[in-house]
Motif scaffolding. Structure first.
Motif, PDB file in Angstrom:
ATOM      1  N   SER A 135       0.829  -1.203   0.000  1.00 55.67           N
ATOM      2  CA  SER A 135       0.000   0.000   0.000  1.00 55.67           C
ATOM      3  C   SER A 135       0.866   1.258   0.000  1.00 55.67           C
ATOM      4  O   SER A 135       1.984   1.256   0.520  1.00 55.67           O
ATOM      5  CB  SER A 135      -0.935   0.015   1.215  1.00 55.67           C
ATOM      6  N   VAL A 168      -3.132   4.211  -2.577  1.00 55.88           N
ATOM      7  CA  VAL A 168      -3.708   3.002  -3.170  1.00 55.88           C
ATOM      8  C   VAL A 168      -3.222   1.749  -2.442  1.00 55.88           C
ATOM      9  O   VAL A 168      -2.117   1.731  -1.895  1.00 55.88           O
ATOM     10  CB  VAL A 168      -3.360   2.927  -4.682  1.00 55.88           C
ATOM     11  N   THR A 169      -4.072   0.722  -2.421  1.00 58.44           N
ATOM     12  CA  THR A 169      -3.699  -0.584  -1.865  1.00 58.44           C
ATOM     13  C   THR A 169      -3.787  -1.620  -2.979  1.00 58.44           C
ATOM     14  O   THR A 169      -4.832  -1.773  -3.612  1.00 58.44           O
ATOM     15  CB  THR A 169      -4.643  -0.980  -0.716  1.00 58.44           C
ATOM     16  N   VAL A 170      -2.661  -2.297  -3.218  1.00 56.54           N
ATOM     17  CA  VAL A 170      -2.582  -3.301  -4.282  1.00 56.54           C
ATOM     18  C   VAL A 170      -2.554  -4.687  -3.638  1.00 56.54           C
ATOM     19  O   VAL A 170      -1.732  -4.953  -2.760  1.00 56.54           O
ATOM     20  CB  VAL A 170      -1.307  -3.095  -5.127  1.00 56.54           C
ATOM     21  N   THR A 171      -3.450  -5.562  -4.085  1.00 52.63           N
ATOM     22  CA  THR A 171      -3.544  -6.917  -3.539  1.00 52.63           C
ATOM     23  C   THR A 171      -3.370  -7.928  -4.661  1.00 52.63           C
ATOM     24  O   THR A 171      -3.950  -7.762  -5.739  1.00 52.63           O
ATOM     25  CB  THR A 171      -4.920  -7.134  -2.880  1.00 52.63           C
ATOM     26  N   HIS A 179      -5.072  -6.299  -8.107  1.00 50.09           N
ATOM     27  CA  HIS A 179      -6.273  -5.568  -7.707  1.00 50.09           C
ATOM     28  C   HIS A 179      -5.822  -4.293  -7.005  1.00 50.09           C
ATOM     29  O   HIS A 179      -5.040  -4.355  -6.057  1.00 50.09           O
ATOM     30  CB  HIS A 179      -7.124  -6.411  -6.756  1.00 50.09           C
ATOM     31  N   ALA A 180      -6.288  -3.144  -7.459  1.00 48.16           N
ATOM     32  CA  ALA A 180      -5.893  -1.866  -6.866  1.00 48.16           C
ATOM     33  C   ALA A 180      -7.126  -1.155  -6.331  1.00 48.16           C
ATOM     34  O   ALA A 180      -8.110  -0.971  -7.048  1.00 48.16           O
ATOM     35  CB  ALA A 180      -5.193  -1.003  -7.910  1.00 48.16           C
ATOM     36  N   ALA A 181      -7.084  -0.776  -5.051  1.00 52.26           N
ATOM     37  CA  ALA A 181      -8.198  -0.064  -4.426  1.00 52.26           C
ATOM     38  C   ALA A 181      -7.709   1.297  -3.961  1.00 52.26           C
ATOM     39  O   ALA A 181      -6.698   1.395  -3.264  1.00 52.26           O
ATOM     40  CB  ALA A 181      -8.731  -0.859  -3.241  1.00 52.26           C
ATOM     41  N   GLY A 212     -12.840   3.564  -5.568  1.00 50.30           N
ATOM     42  CA  GLY A 212     -13.191   2.157  -5.689  1.00 50.30           C
ATOM     43  C   GLY A 212     -12.024   1.299  -6.153  1.00 50.30           C
ATOM     44  O   GLY A 212     -10.886   1.728  -6.166  1.00 50.30           O
ATOM     45  N   SER A 213     -12.345   0.069  -6.544  1.00 48.24           N
ATOM     46  CA  SER A 213     -11.336  -0.929  -6.853  1.00 48.24           C
ATOM     47  C   SER A 213     -11.318  -1.229  -8.350  1.00 48.24           C
ATOM     48  O   SER A 213     -12.342  -1.136  -9.008  1.00 48.24           O
ATOM     49  CB  SER A 213     -11.657  -2.192  -6.055  1.00 48.24           C
TER      50      SER A 213
END
Length: 216
Positions: free
Chosen positions: A121, A125-128, A154-156, A161-162
């Protein structure tokens, strides 16, 4: 045999270090140089100076290259195994890190049947990721850029949003674009892509040399 799960918090493996890299706890202000034997754990901050590079095995599934002039914080490294010693079954691996500034390139491979997850993160942004991929995240504190080279991430980003960023695409935040852009449309993203592919080869080579000695 007991079937209770066992959770461990392993240290990251230092695969290679070049020039001046330090790690420690900010609260204690006890930074020390990173060497091959360093035990980098939950809560540790890692800083690379100008011209310095660091390759880390965060878990067996997540390998990371930290570029120069970067800072990360390791929020969590966790491994859950079955308590049954005869089978030694792996349940899950997870790694969560923050990128405060600079650039990190991650090679993620869920090569066994365990559930693995990696999260990076920035302030924006938070990348999963939970399946095989190669990607890069960079930030200067104001802007964040995520480039996906292989697989998907996946980026939120808060209220925006994501979104899924697939191989060959990138996105920047803050952004007015709802969809990721093709890396072929952007010179910097093309360089990021070539760079990341080269780094991935190095990470695989370094990891192969370590795998026999790693306890997880």
């Amino acid at each position: 045999a007991c079937s209770e799960g066992v959770t461990r918090r392993p240290a990251a493996t230092v695969l290679s270090v070049k020039e001046d890299v330090v790690f420690g706890m900010v609260e204690r202000n006890n930074f020390q140089p990173v060497i091959r034997e360093s035990q980098i754990n939950d809560g540790n901050i890692v800083r690379t100076s100008d011209g310095a590079l660091l390759d880390l095995g965060l878990t067996a599934a997540a390998l990371a290259h930290i570029s120069s002039n970067s800072e990360i914080k390791i929020d969590e490294l966790r491994i859950s195994k079955d308590g049954n010693q005869t089978r030694g079954g792996m349940r899950s691996r997870s790694a969560r890190i923050q990128l405060s500034r600079g650039k990190i390139t991650v090679l993620f491979s869920g090569r066994d049947k365990s559930a693995s997850q990696f999260v990076v993160s920035t302030s924006a942004v938070t990348v999963t990721v939970d399946s095989d991929c190669l990607f890069r995240v960079q930030t200067d504190g104001r802007r964040t850029r995520v480039t996906c080279v292989q697989g998907k991430v996946h980026a939120a980003a808060g209220a925006q949003g994501s979104m899924v960023i697939g191989a060959g695409y990138f996105q920047e935040w803050p952004s007015t674009r709802p969809e990721p852009l093709a890396a072929t449309e952007d010179a910097a993203a093309q360089i990021d892509t070539m760079d990341s592919l080269e780094i991935a080869n190095d990470l695989r080579r370094l990891d192969a040399g370590w795998r026999d000695r790693r306890p997880f």
